[in-house]
Design a protein around this motif. Sequence first.
Motif, PDB file in Angstrom:
ATOM      1  N   GLU A  91       2.272  -3.786  -2.582  1.00 51.68           N
ATOM      2  CA  GLU A  91       1.209  -2.669  -2.197  1.00 51.68           C
ATOM      3  C   GLU A  91       1.984  -1.228  -2.354  1.00 51.68           C
ATOM      4  O   GLU A  91       1.376  -0.255  -2.972  1.00 51.68           O
ATOM      5  N   LEU A  92       3.149  -1.166  -1.792  1.00 54.35           N
ATOM      6  CA  LEU A  92       3.808   0.252  -1.732  1.00 54.35           C
ATOM      7  C   LEU A  92       4.168   0.768  -3.296  1.00 54.35           C
ATOM      8  O   LEU A  92       3.933   2.008  -3.528  1.00 54.35           O
ATOM      9  N   ARG A  93       4.604  -0.122  -4.314  1.00 56.45           N
ATOM     10  CA  ARG A  93       4.691   0.170  -5.449  1.00 56.45           C
ATOM     11  C   ARG A  93       3.638   0.759  -6.308  1.00 56.45           C
ATOM     12  O   ARG A  93       3.673   1.672  -7.003  1.00 56.45           O
ATOM     13  N   GLY A  94       2.536   0.017  -5.883  1.00 56.06           N
ATOM     14  CA  GLY A  94       1.285   0.432  -6.495  1.00 56.06           C
ATOM     15  C   GLY A  94       0.828   1.717  -6.080  1.00 56.06           C
ATOM     16  O   GLY A  94       0.206   2.648  -7.087  1.00 56.06           O
ATOM     17  N   TYR A  95       1.035   2.084  -4.765  1.00 57.81           N
ATOM     18  CA  TYR A  95       0.810   3.534  -4.314  1.00 57.81           C
ATOM     19  C   TYR A  95       1.544   4.349  -5.067  1.00 57.81           C
ATOM     20  O   TYR A  95       1.206   5.428  -5.566  1.00 57.81           O
ATOM     21  N   TRP A  96       2.899   4.177  -5.308  1.00 56.90           N
ATOM     22  CA  TRP A  96       3.962   4.866  -5.819  1.00 56.90           C
ATOM     23  C   TRP A  96       3.350   5.319  -7.447  1.00 56.90           C
ATOM     24  O   TRP A  96       3.479   6.463  -7.720  1.00 56.90           O
ATOM     25  N   ASP A  97       2.851   4.173  -7.992  1.00 61.57           N
ATOM     26  CA  ASP A  97       2.792   4.600  -9.418  1.00 61.57           C
ATOM     27  C   ASP A  97       1.586   5.329  -9.559  1.00 61.57           C
ATOM     28  O   ASP A  97       1.614   6.115 -10.428  1.00 61.57           O
ATOM     29  N   LYS A  98       0.580   5.029  -8.596  1.00 65.58           N
ATOM     30  CA  LYS A  98      -0.777   6.028  -8.796  1.00 65.58           C
ATOM     31  C   LYS A  98      -0.332   7.600  -8.344  1.00 65.58           C
ATOM     32  O   LYS A  98      -0.798   8.624  -8.952  1.00 65.58           O
ATOM     33  N   LEU A  99       0.631   7.528  -7.263  1.00 65.51           N
ATOM     34  CA  LEU A  99       0.793   9.009  -6.725  1.00 65.51           C
ATOM     35  C   LEU A  99       1.822   9.901  -7.596  1.00 65.51           C
ATOM     36  O   LEU A  99       1.504  10.859  -7.856  1.00 65.51           O
ATOM     37  N   SER A 100       2.644   9.159  -8.348  1.00 66.31           N
ATOM     38  CA  SER A 100       3.735   9.747  -9.161  1.00 66.31           C
ATOM     39  C   SER A 100       3.180  10.169 -10.465  1.00 66.31           C
ATOM     40  O   SER A 100       3.442  10.908 -11.356  1.00 66.31           O
TER      41      SER A 100
END
Length: 138
Positions: A91-100
């Motif tokens: 979940e958190l890696r998915g957020y990271w990918d989209k935010l960055s």
Amino acid sequence: MPSRLNPYIAFDGDARQAMEFYKGIFGGTLTVSTFGDFGQKEAGDAADKIMHSMLETDSGFTLMAADTPPGMEYKYGNNISVSLSGDNAAELRGYWDKLSGGGTVSVPLEKQMWGDVFGMCTDRFGITWLVNISEQQA
């Protein structure tokens, strides 16, 4: 542990005093780690500065803060970021990918000295995000 989203405030050397002030207002439990606690004693005066602190209140509020690390510029007015943390790595890696994506990565999302996976980026709208994936307890 479910993922959480909360403010993360950067200070210019007075994070301890500020967090103790907020604890006096909101109550709760304050945890504090210094740069020296993580082996950065060679940082001189910065060894006693706050690398990470977290105030968790009985009302369910969470506030995190730190002193600006040695070598990084403190920017008044741009000293609040958003923290995403938890142990759901996917979940958190998915957020990271989209935010960055389309933004600027200042700390790559990778394992850090405290054992968690952490990254820091500024999204395409100028908002700074801190993502911390906690190591799951065995």
